[in-house]
Design a protein around this motif. Structure first.
Motif, PDB file in Angstrom:
ATOM      1  N   TYR A 173      -8.388  -4.786  12.433  1.00  0.00           N
ATOM      2  CA  TYR A 173      -7.527  -6.148  12.139  1.00  0.00           C
ATOM      3  C   TYR A 173      -7.212  -6.785  13.419  1.00  0.00           C
ATOM      4  O   TYR A 173      -7.376  -8.116  13.357  1.00  0.00           O
ATOM      5  CB  TYR A 173      -6.317  -5.381  11.466  1.00  0.00           C
ATOM      6  CG  TYR A 173      -5.447  -6.310  11.172  1.00  0.00           C
ATOM      7  CD1 TYR A 173      -5.338  -7.198   9.963  1.00  0.00           C
ATOM      8  CD2 TYR A 173      -4.227  -6.707  11.890  1.00  0.00           C
ATOM      9  CE1 TYR A 173      -4.329  -7.981   9.818  1.00  0.00           C
ATOM     10  CE2 TYR A 173      -3.254  -7.408  11.646  1.00  0.00           C
ATOM     11  CZ  TYR A 173      -3.363  -8.146  10.587  1.00  0.00           C
ATOM     12  OH  TYR A 173      -2.150  -9.169  10.268  1.00  0.00           O
ATOM     13  N   SER A 207       0.836  -1.202  -0.087  1.00  0.00           N
ATOM     14  CA  SER A 207       0.088  -0.082  -0.062  1.00  0.00           C
ATOM     15  C   SER A 207       0.907   1.379  -0.039  1.00  0.00           C
ATOM     16  O   SER A 207       0.629   1.880   0.861  1.00  0.00           O
ATOM     17  CB  SER A 207      -0.888  -0.040   1.097  1.00  0.00           C
ATOM     18  OG  SER A 207      -1.594  -1.172   1.185  1.00  0.00           O
ATOM     19  N   PRO A 234       1.782  -5.698  10.885  1.00  0.00           N
ATOM     20  CA  PRO A 234       1.896  -4.437  10.138  1.00  0.00           C
ATOM     21  C   PRO A 234       2.374  -3.517  11.036  1.00  0.00           C
ATOM     22  O   PRO A 234       2.295  -3.244  12.120  1.00  0.00           O
ATOM     23  CB  PRO A 234       0.474  -4.193   9.977  1.00  0.00           C
ATOM     24  CG  PRO A 234      -0.227  -4.951  11.037  1.00  0.00           C
ATOM     25  CD  PRO A 234       0.722  -6.146  11.372  1.00  0.00           C
ATOM     26  N   VAL A 276       1.188   1.826  11.595  1.00  0.00           N
ATOM     27  CA  VAL A 276      -0.223   1.553  11.189  1.00  0.00           C
ATOM     28  C   VAL A 276      -0.889   3.183  12.035  1.00  0.00           C
ATOM     29  O   VAL A 276      -2.074   3.304  11.753  1.00  0.00           O
ATOM     30  CB  VAL A 276      -0.863   0.592  12.151  1.00  0.00           C
ATOM     31  CG1 VAL A 276      -0.370  -0.712  11.613  1.00  0.00           C
ATOM     32  CG2 VAL A 276      -0.671   0.688  13.722  1.00  0.00           C
ATOM     33  N   LEU A 308      -4.589  -2.229   5.154  1.00  0.00           N
ATOM     34  CA  LEU A 308      -4.244  -3.610   5.304  1.00  0.00           C
ATOM     35  C   LEU A 308      -5.006  -4.635   4.689  1.00  0.00           C
ATOM     36  O   LEU A 308      -5.036  -6.027   4.987  1.00  0.00           O
ATOM     37  CB  LEU A 308      -4.869  -3.698   6.739  1.00  0.00           C
ATOM     38  CG  LEU A 308      -3.843  -2.815   7.708  1.00  0.00           C
ATOM     39  CD1 LEU A 308      -4.295  -3.021   9.193  1.00  0.00           C
ATOM     40  CD2 LEU A 308      -2.261  -3.123   7.801  1.00  0.00           C
ATOM     41  N   GLU A 314      -8.512   1.101  10.915  1.00  0.00           N
ATOM     42  CA  GLU A 314      -8.427  -0.014  10.411  1.00  0.00           C
ATOM     43  C   GLU A 314      -7.780  -1.077  11.027  1.00  0.00           C
ATOM     44  O   GLU A 314      -7.727  -2.278  11.188  1.00  0.00           O
ATOM     45  CB  GLU A 314      -7.926   0.047   8.836  1.00  0.00           C
ATOM     46  CG  GLU A 314      -7.835  -1.255   7.844  1.00  0.00           C
ATOM     47  CD  GLU A 314      -7.476  -1.335   6.507  1.00  0.00           C
ATOM     48  OE1 GLU A 314      -7.449  -2.205   5.969  1.00  0.00           O
ATOM     49  OE2 GLU A 314      -6.921  -0.021   6.233  1.00  0.00           O
ATOM     50  N   ALA A 315      -6.471  -0.793  11.514  1.00  0.00           N
ATOM     51  CA  ALA A 315      -5.617  -1.550  12.347  1.00  0.00           C
ATOM     52  C   ALA A 315      -6.402  -2.124  13.592  1.00  0.00           C
ATOM     53  O   ALA A 315      -5.862  -3.201  13.916  1.00  0.00           O
ATOM     54  CB  ALA A 315      -4.406  -1.039  13.003  1.00  0.00           C
ATOM     55  N   VAL A 338       3.366  -0.506   5.891  1.00  0.00           N
ATOM     56  CA  VAL A 338       2.320  -0.160   5.357  1.00  0.00           C
ATOM     57  C   VAL A 338       2.417   1.442   5.210  1.00  0.00           C
ATOM     58  O   VAL A 338       2.578   2.147   5.936  1.00  0.00           O
ATOM     59  CB  VAL A 338       0.979  -0.424   6.519  1.00  0.00           C
ATOM     60  CG1 VAL A 338      -0.446  -0.241   5.573  1.00  0.00           C
ATOM     61  CG2 VAL A 338       0.971  -1.952   6.921  1.00  0.00           C
ATOM     62  N   LEU A 348      -6.087   4.468   8.744  1.00  0.00           N
ATOM     63  CA  LEU A 348      -5.273   3.416   8.860  1.00  0.00           C
ATOM     64  C   LEU A 348      -5.249   2.739  10.338  1.00  0.00           C
ATOM     65  O   LEU A 348      -5.340   1.546  10.565  1.00  0.00           O
ATOM     66  CB  LEU A 348      -3.973   3.754   8.267  1.00  0.00           C
ATOM     67  CG  LEU A 348      -3.128   2.489   8.257  1.00  0.00           C
ATOM     68  CD1 LEU A 348      -3.646   1.172   7.386  1.00  0.00           C
ATOM     69  CD2 LEU A 348      -1.590   2.869   7.827  1.00  0.00           C
ATOM     70  N   LEU A 350      -3.071  -7.873   3.948  1.00  0.00           N
ATOM     71  CA  LEU A 350      -3.098  -8.922   5.235  1.00  0.00           C
ATOM     72  C   LEU A 350      -4.295  -9.361   5.537  1.00  0.00           C
ATOM     73  O   LEU A 350      -4.324 -10.563   5.961  1.00  0.00           O
ATOM     74  CB  LEU A 350      -2.400  -8.034   6.225  1.00  0.00           C
ATOM     75  CG  LEU A 350      -1.007  -7.031   5.879  1.00  0.00           C
ATOM     76  CD1 LEU A 350      -0.516  -6.579   7.110  1.00  0.00           C
ATOM     77  CD2 LEU A 350       0.015  -8.454   5.142  1.00  0.00           C
ATOM     78  N   ARG A 351      -5.261  -8.547   5.593  1.00  0.00           N
ATOM     79  CA  ARG A 351      -6.752  -9.162   5.758  1.00  0.00           C
ATOM     80  C   ARG A 351      -7.038 -10.223   4.636  1.00  0.00           C
ATOM     81  O   ARG A 351      -7.381 -11.518   5.407  1.00  0.00           O
ATOM     82  CB  ARG A 351      -7.954  -8.319   5.565  1.00  0.00           C
ATOM     83  CG  ARG A 351      -7.708  -7.076   6.685  1.00  0.00           C
ATOM     84  CD  ARG A 351      -9.022  -6.316   6.780  1.00  0.00           C
ATOM     85  NE  ARG A 351      -9.571  -6.049   5.329  1.00  0.00           N
ATOM     86  CZ  ARG A 351      -9.289  -4.886   4.838  1.00  0.00           C
ATOM     87  NH1 ARG A 351      -8.768  -3.950   5.593  1.00  0.00           N
ATOM     88  NH2 ARG A 351      -9.826  -4.681   3.649  1.00  0.00           N
ATOM     89  N   VAL A 384      -0.390  -5.469  16.255  1.00  0.00           N
ATOM     90  CA  VAL A 384      -0.095  -4.362  15.335  1.00  0.00           C
ATOM     91  C   VAL A 384       1.034  -3.408  15.944  1.00  0.00           C
ATOM     92  O   VAL A 384       1.185  -3.383  17.227  1.00  0.00           O
ATOM     93  CB  VAL A 384      -1.374  -3.459  15.156  1.00  0.00           C
ATOM     94  CG1 VAL A 384      -2.312  -4.135  14.326  1.00  0.00           C
ATOM     95  CG2 VAL A 384      -1.782  -2.963  16.390  1.00  0.00           C
TER      96      VAL A 384
END
Length: 391
Positions: free
Chosen positions: A248, A170, A232, A235, A213, A244-245, A206, A241, A216-217, A256
């Motif tokens: 995740y 990314s 990751p 983050v 992510l 999102e982390a 990232v 992001l 990775l997901r 993370v």
């Protein structure tokens, strides 16, 4: 009492401090070091008369596990603006002065003027100077540069190699790897690590890209790869992001890594705010780590990806963010230590040797003052930093 001798002649070291956090608080006590390992912890400890002993009297200081930084550009990062923008190497003193005893070296964007061989040489040089240093093989690009020509052989035959990193996703500087390429690389690392008895971390840079992510997901959803292998980092470079982390970490039970940016800019969050936000979202503390990205570049690009300039990251921001979490009451000291010691050791697969003060563990000890400023750092029982003698 044992015979107290000069540091160079001592076979044993006895550290006497006002407080010990192992990380759990143990009160005032002594730490006996022999052969680079912790031999005993107690209050008080006695050593047989005549044994060569170095005594460190520090009743005003607190002993904690020496810190672990899992993302350090030990050979210098940068280069995005040409050869004049290559960042400098880090020194053993710069590492130890922050209370850090263990580092993991990474390559970044530039794996042309720098190589895994350069990285390994620097890691071994740091070890000779007293730092417990390791490395990730590879760099941003795919296929990753290696030491032996093969990821599995790097993991199996090079003791200092802990995994693959920092592989970029990314990000406009990445190789734009396809999903099947990511899956193959992570699988190769897993097998190589199994052959070597290592955890086999895949440390993912990232970037700012909107995909975030997603690779990775998909990796964890569509394959049998365990979440503990995939880390990751950076983050907190964008608020979206970081959200999102959090999702995740909660969905996959994954770890993370937050970067202690000195200046995250308007889009991101610094290390302190990022950890606070992850905790607010319900991410378990044990799933969060902090790293510095020190001696890496902090480049700036315009909307078209054109280079505008850069700064060099430092590890001072890592300790500052961690210290603030304690001083502002977000976390008690014993829990905050995991962010830069115990949790990191667990992530790296070093938890049986590092990340806590316990009998049989490596004698990696940092002594901090009341303001949580590192004053002395011991690695494998060797004092590698003392604020009183540092130039």
């Amino acid at each position: 009492m044992a015979l107290e001798v000069e540091e160079s002649a001592a076979l044993l070291t006895l550290i006497r401090v006002g407080h010990i956090y192992a990380p759990e608080p143990l009160g005032a006590g002594d730490i006996l070091i022999a052969g680079g390992r912790i031999a005993a912890i107690g209050a008080p400890l006695e050593v047989p008369s005549g044994w060569p002993l170095r005594i460190v009297e520090a009743p005003e200081l607190t002993a904690v596990p020496a810190f672990i930084d899992q993302h350090v550009h030990v050979t210098g990062g940068g280069g995005e603006g040409g050869c004049a923008t290559r960042c400098p190497e880090i020194t053993a003193l710069e590492i130890a002065a922050m209370g850090i005893g263990t580092v993991v070296g990474v390559l970044g964007t530039d794996s042309v003027s720098r190589s895994p061989a350069d990285l390994l040489a620097k890691v071994r040089g740091l070890r000779a100077e007293g730092i417990a240093a390791y490395l990730y093989t590879g760099a941003y690009r795919v296929p990753p540069p290696t030491l032996t020509g093969d990821l599995q052989r790097d993991l199996a035959w090079i003791p200092e190699v802990l995994g693959l990193g920092e592989l970029a996703i990314s990000d406009h500087r990445s190789s734009q790897p396809r999903q099947h390429e990511i899956e193959r690389l992570v699988s190769d690392v897993r097998v190589g690590a199994m052959l070597a008895g290592k955890r086999g971390i895949c440390h993912f840079h990232v970037g700012d890209g909107e995909r975030g992510l997603e690779p990775l997901r998909r990796l964890l959803s569509e394959t049998e790869i365990p979440a503990e292998q995939v880390i990751p980092t950076h983050v907190n470079r964008r608020r979206a992001l970081l959200e999102e982390a959090a999702d995740y970490a909660l969905r996959f039970g994954a770890n993370v890594d937050v970067t202690a940016f000195e200046d995250p800019g308007e889009a991101g969050l610094d290390g302190f705010d990022a950890v606070c936000r992850l905790l607010e979202r319900g991410v378990p503390l044990a799933r969060i780590t902090l790293s510095s990205d020190c001696n890496g570049s902090l480049p700036e690009f315009d909307a078209a990806g054109r280079y505008l300039g850069m700064r060099v990251a430092r590890n001072t921001a890592l300790i500052a963010a961690w210290r603030r979490l304690v001083q502002e009451g977000v976390l008690p000291l014993e829990r905050a230590l995991g962010l830069i010691s115990g949790h990191v050791a667990q992530v790296l697969g070093l938890q049986h040797r590092k990340g806590r003060l316990a009998v049989g563990h490596d004698a990696d000890v940092t002594l901090v003052d009341a303001a949580l400023t590192p004053c002395q750092t011991f690695v494998n029982g060797r004092r590698v930093y003392d604020v009183g003698t540092a130039g």
